[in-house]
Scaffold this active site. Structure first.
Site, PDB file in Angstrom:
ATOM      1  N   GLY A  51       0.772  -1.235   0.000  1.00 35.35           N
ATOM      2  CA  GLY A  51       0.000   0.000   0.000  1.00 35.35           C
ATOM      3  C   GLY A  51       0.803   1.284   0.000  1.00 35.35           C
ATOM      4  N   TRP A  53       2.306   2.793  -2.503  1.00 39.68           N
ATOM      5  CA  TRP A  53       1.930   3.657  -3.624  1.00 39.68           C
ATOM      6  C   TRP A  53       0.573   4.314  -3.351  1.00 39.68           C
ATOM      7  CZ3 TRP A  53       3.375   2.649  -9.362  1.00 39.68           C
ATOM      8  CH2 TRP A  53       4.777   2.568  -9.481  1.00 39.68           C
ATOM      9  N   ASP A  69      -5.303  -6.052  -4.972  1.00 37.87           N
ATOM     10  CA  ASP A  69      -4.201  -6.999  -4.843  1.00 37.87           C
ATOM     11  C   ASP A  69      -4.741  -8.350  -4.392  1.00 37.87           C
ATOM     12  OD1 ASP A  69      -0.906  -6.517  -4.576  1.00 37.87           O
ATOM     13  OD2 ASP A  69      -1.634  -8.326  -3.594  1.00 37.87           O
ATOM     14  N   ASP A  85      -8.133 -10.862  -7.724  1.00 37.37           N
ATOM     15  CA  ASP A  85      -7.367 -10.875  -8.967  1.00 37.37           C
ATOM     16  C   ASP A  85      -7.925  -9.803  -9.903  1.00 37.37           C
ATOM     17  OD1 ASP A  85      -6.226 -11.416 -11.460  1.00 37.37           O
ATOM     18  OD2 ASP A  85      -6.409 -13.588 -11.246  1.00 37.37           O
ATOM     19  N   ASP A 108       2.617  -1.496  -9.965  1.00 37.53           N
ATOM     20  CA  ASP A 108       3.954  -1.815  -9.483  1.00 37.53           C
ATOM     21  C   ASP A 108       4.051  -3.303  -9.155  1.00 37.53           C
ATOM     22  OD1 ASP A 108       6.572  -0.859  -8.783  1.00 37.53           O
ATOM     23  OD2 ASP A 108       6.054  -1.087  -6.667  1.00 37.53           O
ATOM     24  N   LYS A 148       5.367  -0.897 -13.942  1.00 41.93           N
ATOM     25  CA  LYS A 148       6.695  -1.486 -13.747  1.00 41.93           C
ATOM     26  C   LYS A 148       6.856  -2.711 -14.621  1.00 41.93           C
ATOM     27  CE  LYS A 148       7.748  -3.837  -9.958  1.00 41.93           C
ATOM     28  NZ  LYS A 148       8.066  -4.039  -8.529  1.00 41.93           N
TER      29      LYS A 148
END
Length: 207
Positions: A51, A53, A69, A85, A108, A148
């Site tokens: 968490g 970000w 997540d 998901d 990320d 990312k």
């Protein structure tokens, strides 16, 4: 973790600032160099645990922030979290309920690492591809994305796929990235749109 990161200046700075991980410092650097989040943007964070970000995003915008997540995210004020998901149609439906429009997406997320660079890179590209498909479904035209990834033989394929959907795409290697890492961030601006009908779209990228 203390023995591993005790001398890591980025980790120590993040901890002293109240962030949940050193990744917060990366996002702050990325946004400072690539200002793609506006003060009223609604932002979707894919792969958001633990968490950090989300903490930075809450500082950057007054809009709706949703983090998704597979692992539960410790609640924080002003942020909505979903455990699940992000490729699950039910999760996507929940995101649409919570967010009238999505102005930006950040991701990320990393796959579980095996230690085999080629395999890990392939898994990362697959995860990136799934995140891109989510963007195609929910991101507002003109929206931005930060993702990312990891450099390798499939990276150029991913980069070219993203270029099909955004008017401006560039890469950025954070100064806080550990030495020797192939980690690379993709900054995609101004989503073209022309999204397919969600009922006709599969998250594996096929119609």
């Amino acid at each position: 973790m203390g023995s591993q990161w005790g001398k890591d200046k980025t980790y120590l700075k993040a901890k002293q600032s109240g962030y949940r991980s050193r990744a917060a410092m990366k996002l702050k650097e990325i946004i400072r160099r690539n200002p793609v989040i506006r003060p009223d943007d609604n932002i979707l964070d894919l792969g958001a645990a633990p968490g950090s970000w989300l903490q930075v995003l809450r500082e950057l915008t007054k809009g709706v922030i949703v983090g998704v997540d597979l692992n539960p995210i410790t609640p924080m004020e002003g942020v909505i979290t979903i455990t699940g998901d992000f490729t699950d149609p039910a999760i996507l439906a929940r995101i649409r309920e919570l967010m009238p429009e999505v102005n930006g997406i950040v991701c990320d997320a990393s796959p579980k690492l095996s230690g085999q660079r080629s395999l890990d890179q392939a898994r990362a590209i697959e995860l990136n591809s799934q995140a891109l498909n989510v963007a195609r479904l929910v991101l507002k035209q003109g929206g931005n994305m930060i993702m990312k990834s990891f450099q390798g033989e499939d990276f150029s394929w991913l980069y070219n796929q993203i270029k099909l959907d955004f008017y401006s795409v560039r890469t950025y290697k954070a100064q806080t990235t550990r030495k020797g890492s192939t980690e690379m961030y993709i900054i995609a601006k101004n989503f073209i749109g022309n999204q397919p009908n969600p009922e006709e779209f599969s998250l594996d990228g096929s119609a």
